[in-house]
Write a protein that holds these residues in place. Structure first.
Motif, PDB file in Angstrom:
ATOM      1  N   ALA A 118      10.800   3.620  11.322  1.00 39.45           N
ATOM      2  CA  ALA A 118      10.329   4.049  10.110  1.00 39.45           C
ATOM      3  C   ALA A 118      10.989   3.752   8.875  1.00 39.45           C
ATOM      4  CB  ALA A 118      10.530   5.674  10.321  1.00 39.45           C
ATOM      5  N   LEU A 119      10.171   3.718   7.872  1.00 39.90           N
ATOM      6  CA  LEU A 119      10.871   3.323   6.670  1.00 39.90           C
ATOM      7  C   LEU A 119      10.187   4.441   5.585  1.00 39.90           C
ATOM      8  CD1 LEU A 119      12.431   1.419   4.640  1.00 39.90           C
ATOM      9  CD2 LEU A 119      10.107   0.199   4.099  1.00 39.90           C
ATOM     10  N   GLN A 120      11.187   4.767   4.847  1.00 42.74           N
ATOM     11  CA  GLN A 120      10.928   5.809   3.879  1.00 42.74           C
ATOM     12  C   GLN A 120      10.744   5.340   2.432  1.00 42.74           C
ATOM     13  OE1 GLN A 120      10.965   9.536   4.324  1.00 42.74           O
ATOM     14  NE2 GLN A 120       9.892   9.815   2.325  1.00 42.74           N
ATOM     15  N   ILE A 121       9.681   5.337   1.947  1.00 40.13           N
ATOM     16  CA  ILE A 121       9.270   4.611   0.681  1.00 40.13           C
ATOM     17  C   ILE A 121      10.083   5.454  -0.519  1.00 40.13           C
ATOM     18  CG2 ILE A 121       7.796   3.713  -1.032  1.00 40.13           C
ATOM     19  CD1 ILE A 121       7.913   2.313   1.499  1.00 40.13           C
ATOM     20  N   LYS A 137       5.882   7.443   4.180  1.00 35.19           N
ATOM     21  CA  LYS A 137       6.818   6.722   5.194  1.00 35.19           C
ATOM     22  C   LYS A 137       5.998   5.779   5.806  1.00 35.19           C
ATOM     23  CE  LYS A 137       9.626  10.456   6.649  1.00 35.19           C
ATOM     24  NZ  LYS A 137       9.944  11.514   7.713  1.00 35.19           N
ATOM     25  N   LEU A 138       6.369   4.767   6.203  1.00 33.79           N
ATOM     26  CA  LEU A 138       5.937   3.608   6.803  1.00 33.79           C
ATOM     27  C   LEU A 138       6.309   3.295   8.233  1.00 33.79           C
ATOM     28  CD1 LEU A 138       4.305   0.678   6.888  1.00 33.79           C
ATOM     29  CD2 LEU A 138       5.985  -0.178   5.766  1.00 33.79           C
ATOM     30  N   LEU A 139       5.497   3.331   9.292  1.00 31.72           N
ATOM     31  CA  LEU A 139       5.854   3.463  10.663  1.00 31.72           C
ATOM     32  C   LEU A 139       5.262   2.153  11.247  1.00 31.72           C
ATOM     33  CD1 LEU A 139       5.286   7.123  11.901  1.00 31.72           C
ATOM     34  CD2 LEU A 139       7.115   6.090  10.701  1.00 31.72           C
ATOM     35  N   HIS A 140       5.992   1.393  11.897  1.00 32.66           N
ATOM     36  CA  HIS A 140       5.886   0.269  12.926  1.00 32.66           C
ATOM     37  C   HIS A 140       5.515   0.804  14.121  1.00 32.66           C
ATOM     38  CE1 HIS A 140       6.093  -3.558  15.123  1.00 32.66           C
ATOM     39  NE2 HIS A 140       5.533  -4.221  13.784  1.00 32.66           N
ATOM     40  N   ALA A 159       0.725  -1.267   0.002  1.00 37.06           N
ATOM     41  CA  ALA A 159       0.080  -0.146   0.039  1.00 37.06           C
ATOM     42  C   ALA A 159       0.771   1.232  -0.062  1.00 37.06           C
ATOM     43  CB  ALA A 159      -0.984   0.132   1.304  1.00 37.06           C
ATOM     44  N   SER A 160       1.902   1.256   0.661  1.00 43.64           N
ATOM     45  CA  SER A 160       2.805   2.421   0.676  1.00 43.64           C
ATOM     46  C   SER A 160       3.563   2.470  -0.704  1.00 43.64           C
ATOM     47  CB  SER A 160       3.990   2.065   1.855  1.00 43.64           C
ATOM     48  OG  SER A 160       3.446   1.886   3.010  1.00 43.64           O
ATOM     49  N   LYS A 161       3.768   1.584  -1.094  1.00 39.24           N
ATOM     50  CA  LYS A 161       4.393   1.676  -2.403  1.00 39.24           C
ATOM     51  C   LYS A 161       3.450   2.273  -3.762  1.00 39.24           C
ATOM     52  CE  LYS A 161       7.977  -1.997  -2.025  1.00 39.24           C
ATOM     53  NZ  LYS A 161       8.151  -3.443  -2.012  1.00 39.24           N
ATOM     54  N   ILE A 218       0.892   4.573   8.062  1.00 40.38           N
ATOM     55  CA  ILE A 218       1.135   5.039   6.559  1.00 40.38           C
ATOM     56  C   ILE A 218       1.157   6.417   6.472  1.00 40.38           C
ATOM     57  CG2 ILE A 218       1.444   4.705   4.029  1.00 40.38           C
ATOM     58  CD1 ILE A 218       0.370   1.914   4.423  1.00 40.38           C
ATOM     59  N   LEU A 219       2.244   7.348   6.263  1.00 40.86           N
ATOM     60  CA  LEU A 219       1.827   8.659   6.254  1.00 40.86           C
ATOM     61  C   LEU A 219       2.299   9.028   4.728  1.00 40.86           C
ATOM     62  CD1 LEU A 219       3.985   9.801   9.533  1.00 40.86           C
ATOM     63  CD2 LEU A 219       1.389   9.358   9.088  1.00 40.86           C
ATOM     64  N   ALA A 220       1.460   9.886   4.025  1.00 42.24           N
ATOM     65  CA  ALA A 220       1.771  10.316   2.698  1.00 42.24           C
ATOM     66  C   ALA A 220       1.351  11.686   2.420  1.00 42.24           C
ATOM     67  CB  ALA A 220       1.299   9.351   1.743  1.00 42.24           C
TER      68      ALA A 220
END
Length: 128
Positions: A112-115, A25-28, A12-14, A40-42
């Motif tokens: 955090a993971l920045q897509i 950004k995807l945050l756990h 979904a982030s992609k 998920i932040l966008a």
């Protein structure tokens, strides 16, 4: 990000990135709250763009068998929250994202993971 990722959340982030969302950004956050396991932040460039991102990610999640539980903020298109139980998707207009600064509240340095385009290319290489 050291945490195990849920495939639906990563995809979904992609998908948001492919639809020209900015700063995805995807945050756990499961170790920080009981509200959700992932955020998920966008950001979108306009109210119309934010709504279009919302429409697209809802269709994407539904196609994956994920039912939305709630939605807030769609009419205004400034900050839309989609609740999928274990995932909260936050879609912002740029100004709202800067003002509320959810990253300051929920990023602990390792969650955090920045897509990026590289993440999307890895998926595209697997497609026929």
């Amino acid at each position: 990000m050291k945490h195990q990722l849920n495939e639906d959340v990563l995809e979904a982030s992609k998908q948001l990135f492919l639809k020209k969302a900015e700063d995805v950004k995807l945050l756990h956050v499961s170790h920080m709250t009981i509200v959700a396991d992932y955020f998920i932040l966008a950001s979108g460039r306009s109210d119309v763009h934010v709504k279009a991102l919302c429409d697209d990610v809802q269709k994407f999640m539904l196609d994956r068998g994920r039912q939305r539980l709630r939605i807030e903020g769609y009419r205004e298109g400034r900050w839309i929250v989609l609740d999928y139980g274990d995932v909260l998707i936050h879609l912002f207009h740029r100004q709202e994202r800067e003002f509320y600064g959810l990253e300051r509240l929920w990023v602990d340095g390792e969650n955090a993971l920045q897509i990026t385009e590289n993440d999307v290319k890895q998926v595209e290489e697997l497609l026929p």
